[in-house]
Write a protein that holds these residues in place. Structure first.
Motif, PDB file in Angstrom:
ATOM      1  N   SER A 147       1.746  15.698 -18.374  1.00 21.12           N
ATOM      2  CA  SER A 147       1.734  14.570 -19.315  1.00 21.12           C
ATOM      3  C   SER A 147       2.204  13.303 -18.627  1.00 21.12           C
ATOM      4  O   SER A 147       1.637  12.218 -18.839  1.00 21.12           O
ATOM      5  CB  SER A 147       2.652  14.849 -20.504  1.00 21.12           C
ATOM      6  OG  SER A 147       2.182  15.942 -21.229  1.00 21.12           O
TER       7      SER A 147
ATOM      8  N   ASP B  66      -4.529  14.643 -23.450  1.00 17.05           N
ATOM      9  CA  ASP B  66      -3.291  15.376 -23.193  1.00 17.05           C
ATOM     10  C   ASP B  66      -3.163  16.504 -24.214  1.00 17.05           C
ATOM     11  O   ASP B  66      -2.759  16.274 -25.348  1.00 17.05           O
ATOM     12  CB  ASP B  66      -2.073  14.453 -23.256  1.00 17.05           C
ATOM     13  CG  ASP B  66      -0.811  15.144 -22.718  1.00 17.05           C
ATOM     14  OD1 ASP B  66      -0.913  16.312 -22.302  1.00 17.05           O
ATOM     15  OD2 ASP B  66       0.252  14.505 -22.713  1.00 17.05           O
ATOM     16  N   GLU B  67      -3.508  17.686 -23.800  1.00 23.23           N
ATOM     17  CA  GLU B  67      -3.455  18.868 -24.674  1.00 23.23           C
ATOM     18  C   GLU B  67      -4.009  18.567 -26.062  1.00 23.23           C
ATOM     19  O   GLU B  67      -3.294  18.652 -27.057  1.00 23.23           O
ATOM     20  CB  GLU B  67      -2.011  19.374 -24.782  1.00 23.23           C
ATOM     21  CG  GLU B  67      -1.454  19.753 -23.425  1.00 23.23           C
ATOM     22  CD  GLU B  67      -0.164  20.544 -23.529  1.00 23.23           C
ATOM     23  OE1 GLU B  67      -0.005  21.253 -24.550  1.00 23.23           O
ATOM     24  OE2 GLU B  67       0.652  20.485 -22.611  1.00 23.23           O
TER      25      GLU B  67
HETATM   26 MG   LIG Z   1       2.676  17.693 -21.633  1.00 22.01          MG
END
Ligand SMILES: [Mg+2]
Ligand SMILES: Nc1ncnc2c1ncn2[C@@H]1O[C@H](COP(=O)(O)OP(=O)(O)OP(=O)(O)O)[C@@H](O)[C@H]1O
Lengths: 252, 216
Positions: free
Chosen positions: A43, A170-171
Motif C-alpha cells: 500500500s 489497492d486490494e
Molecule cells: Mg495494504
C-alpha cells in the motif's frame, strides 16, 4: 516507453523503514500485480506513486517526466503535481465514494470541476460507462443505496471518468463479502482485456495469476521476485515466495 | 395592567429579540468557521490565537462580554456608549457564539474520514475545492444536531440583553415586572421563548430531514 517509472524509492515512517530502494516500471497496456505478506509495503508503494505519501528519496516519473526526483540526496517534487494527478487513478480498498453525491455526480464532478471539461459531454461519457458496467439504473442512486460490490464498481468508473492512463488498485476486493468479489474482479478483467494499464495490489492469487502480464512479489520493502505469472506462481526459486504461497494456500 | 397590555407591550420588543437572534446567526456561523479553520492552522501562533479566543469566550460569562463590549469602549477610550445598543449586543453575541460554533465545526471536521480527503486529492481537486465541495457539506450534516442545541440556547440567551438595557422583549418584561411588582411578565416571557424554540426545533428538524437523503 514506461507510463510509470519509480526508481530506488526509500520511505520510512519514523524509524520504520518501509520501502528500501524499490524500483517499479509499468509499460503502456500492461497489467502488473503486486503480492506479498501484510506489512511488506504494498500500500505504501501505491500511496507513494499517487502522491498520498511523500517519498524520502528516489525518482517517480510519469510519461518520462519527473514528478519527484532526488538530486544530491535531496528529494524534490514537481510544482505542477496536479498535472501528474490527471495521469493516474486510484481505487481504494474501502471505495471512498462521496456519500452526498449521486453515482453520476461522483463520476462527473472531477472531470467537470477539475479538468474543466464540457458538462454534457462528460455526462454522456459517464452514462455510457455506467451502461457498460451494468450500473445504468444506479446513475441517480446514492452510494449508501448500493451493495459493496456496486460501490466498488462505481469507484472504478469514477476513476475511469477522469480518463487516466494508468489505474492503481489497492486490494479492491478486500473490504467485500466473498460473494461480491466476483463482480469487481470481472470489471478489472474486462479492463485488462481492453488493454487498460493497471497496477493491482491483491491477495487474490488466482486472479493475479489469470489477469496479470507481470507479477511482483514484495517482502520487507523490497522486490523479492518479479516476472511472468506462470513463472512466479508455478516455478518460483525464492524460498520466501514459496513460504508465502504455502501460507496463503493454508488460509484459503 | 391587564394581561393583554403586558403581552402587547412585550411583543413590541420581539422584533429586537429576533434582530439579536438572526444577526447573531448571520455573523457567528461564518465567523465560527473562520475561527475553526484558524484553530486547525499549522502555523502555531495562529492556532494558538484561535484556541485562546475560544477558551476565553467560552470560559467567561456572556453577560460580562455584553457589558465589556457595550461599556468597555467608554471606560477604556472614553468613547461614548453607542445609542443604538443593537450594535454592541450583536457584536458580543456573535463573537461569543462564534467560539461555540468553532468548537462544533472543528469536531465535525475532525470526524471526517481521511479517505474523503485522499479520494479528492487523487482526483485532482484543489484544497479549497475539497473543503467546499466534499468536506463542508458532510460536516454540516454531521454537526446539525449540535448546532441546533446552540441555536436553542441562543434564543434563550437573547434575554441577557437586559443587562445593557437593550429594549428587547425580556428587558421590557423585566421593567413591567419591577414597576407593577408582578410575576406575570416572566410567565409571558417563558411562553414567548418556548414558542420561539418550538419553531426553531421545527425548522431545524426540516433542515435535518432535507439533508439526510444520504447515509455516511
Ligand atoms: Mg495494504
Ligand atoms: N501512515 C503511516 N504511519 C506510520 N506507519 C505506517 C503508515 N502507513 C503504513 N505504515 C507502516 O508501514 C508498513 C507497511 O505498511 P503497508 O500498509 O504498506 O503494508 P501492506 O503491504 O499494504 O500490508 P497489507 O497487506 O496488510 O495491506 C507497516 O509496518 C505499517 O505499519
Amino acid at each position: 516507453m514506461s507510463i510509470l517509472e519509480m526508481k530506488n524509492i526509500e520511505k520510512s515512517f519514523a524509524d520504520n523503514h518501509v520501502l528500501k530502494g524499490i524500483s517499479l516500471h509499468v509499460d503502456k497496456g500492461e497489467v502488473v500485480s503486486i503480492i506479498g505478506p501484510s506489512g511488506s509495503g504494498k500500500s505504501t508503494l501505491l500511496r507513494c506513486a499517487t502522491f498520498l505519501e511523500t517519498i524520502d528519496s528516489g525518482v517517480i516519473s510519469y510519461d518520462g517526466k519527473n514528478a519527484a526526483e532526488t538530486v544530491n540526496g535531496k528529494c524534490t517534487y514537481a510544482k505542477n503535481l496536479n498535472d501528474f494527478r490527471h495521469i493516474f487513478g486510484l481505487v481504494f480498498q474501502n471505495f471512498n465514494l462521496f456519500p452526498h453525491y449521486t453515482v453520476l455526480k461522483n463520476m462527473m464532478d472531477a472531470p467537470v470541476s477539475v479538468l474543466h471539461r464540457d458538462k454534457e459531454e462528460v455526462r454522456a461519457e459517464c452514462i455510457a460507462l455506467l451502461d457498460k458496467m451494468g450500473l445504468a439504473e444506479k446513475a441517480n442512486a446514492y452510494p449508501c443505496e448500493l451493495s459493496g460490490g456496486q460501490q466498488q464498481r462505481v469507484s472504478i468508473v469514477r476513476a475511469l471518468a477522469m480518463q487516466p492512463e494508468i489505474l492503481f488498485f489497492d486490494e479492491p476486493t478486500s473490504a467485500l463479502d466473498p460473494e461480491l468479489t466476483g463482480e469487481v474482479l470481472k470489471v478489472i478483467k474486462q479492463l485488462a482485456e481492453e488493454k487498460m494499464t493497471m497496477v493491482i495490489v491483491t491477495h487474490e492469487m488466482a486472479f493475479a495469476r489469470a489477469v496479470s502480464d507481470r507479477v511482483i512479489f514484495m517482502d520487507g520493502g523490497v522486490v523479492v521476485e518479479e516476472g511472468d505469472p506462470e513463472e512466479v506462481f508455478g516455478n518460483t526459486q525464492s524460498e520466501r515466495m514459496k513460504q508465502f504461497l504455502r501460507n496463503y494456500d493454508r488460509e484459503t | 395592567m391587564s394581561l393583554m397590555t403586558i403581552i402587547v407591550k412585550m411583543s413590541e420588543g420581539l422584533g429586537k429579540t429576533c434582530a439579536i437572534f438572526f444577526l447573531t446567526l448571520i455573523f457567528a456561523i461564518p465567523l465560527g468557521m473562520i475561527v475553526a479553520l484558524l484553530r486547525g492552522s499549522r502555523f502555531k501562533p495562529v492556532s494558538w490565537f484561535a484556541k485562546t479566543y475560544i477558551s476565553v469566550l467560552r470560559g467567561t460569562p456572556l453577560m460580562l462580554q455584553l457589558l465589556a463590549v457595550t461599556y468597555g469602549p467608554y471606560y477604556l477610550f472614553n468613547i461614548s456608549v453607542s445609542r443604538n445598543k443593537l450594535i454592541p449586543v450583536v457584536i458580543a453575541f456573535s463573537i461569543n457564539y462564534a467560539a461555540y460554533f468553532a468548537e462544533i465545526y472543528r469536531s465535525g471536521i475532525d470526524s471526517m474520514p481521511v479517505g474523503q480527503y485522499e479520494a479528492s486529492q487523487v482526483l485532482g481537486y484543489s484544497k479549497i475545492q475539497t473543503f467546499i465541495k466534499i468536506i463542508l457539506p458532510q460536516v454540516f450534516r454531521r454537526i446539525l444536531p449540535a448546532l441546533t442545541n446552540e441555536i436553542v440556547t441562543l434564543v434563550k440567551d437573547t434575554s441577557l440583553a437586559f443587562t445593557v438595557s437593550y429594549q428587547e422583549m425580556f428587558t421590557i418584561g423585566k421593567q413591567i415586572a419591577n414597576s407593577q411588582t408582578s410575576f406575570v411578565p416572566f410567565v409571558v416571557a417563558g411562553v414567548f421563548y418556548y414558542v420561539f424554540n418550538v419553531i426553531v426545533g421545527f425548522v431545524m428538524g426540516r433542515i435535518e430531514k432535507r439533508m439526510s437523503y444520504y447515509k455516511m
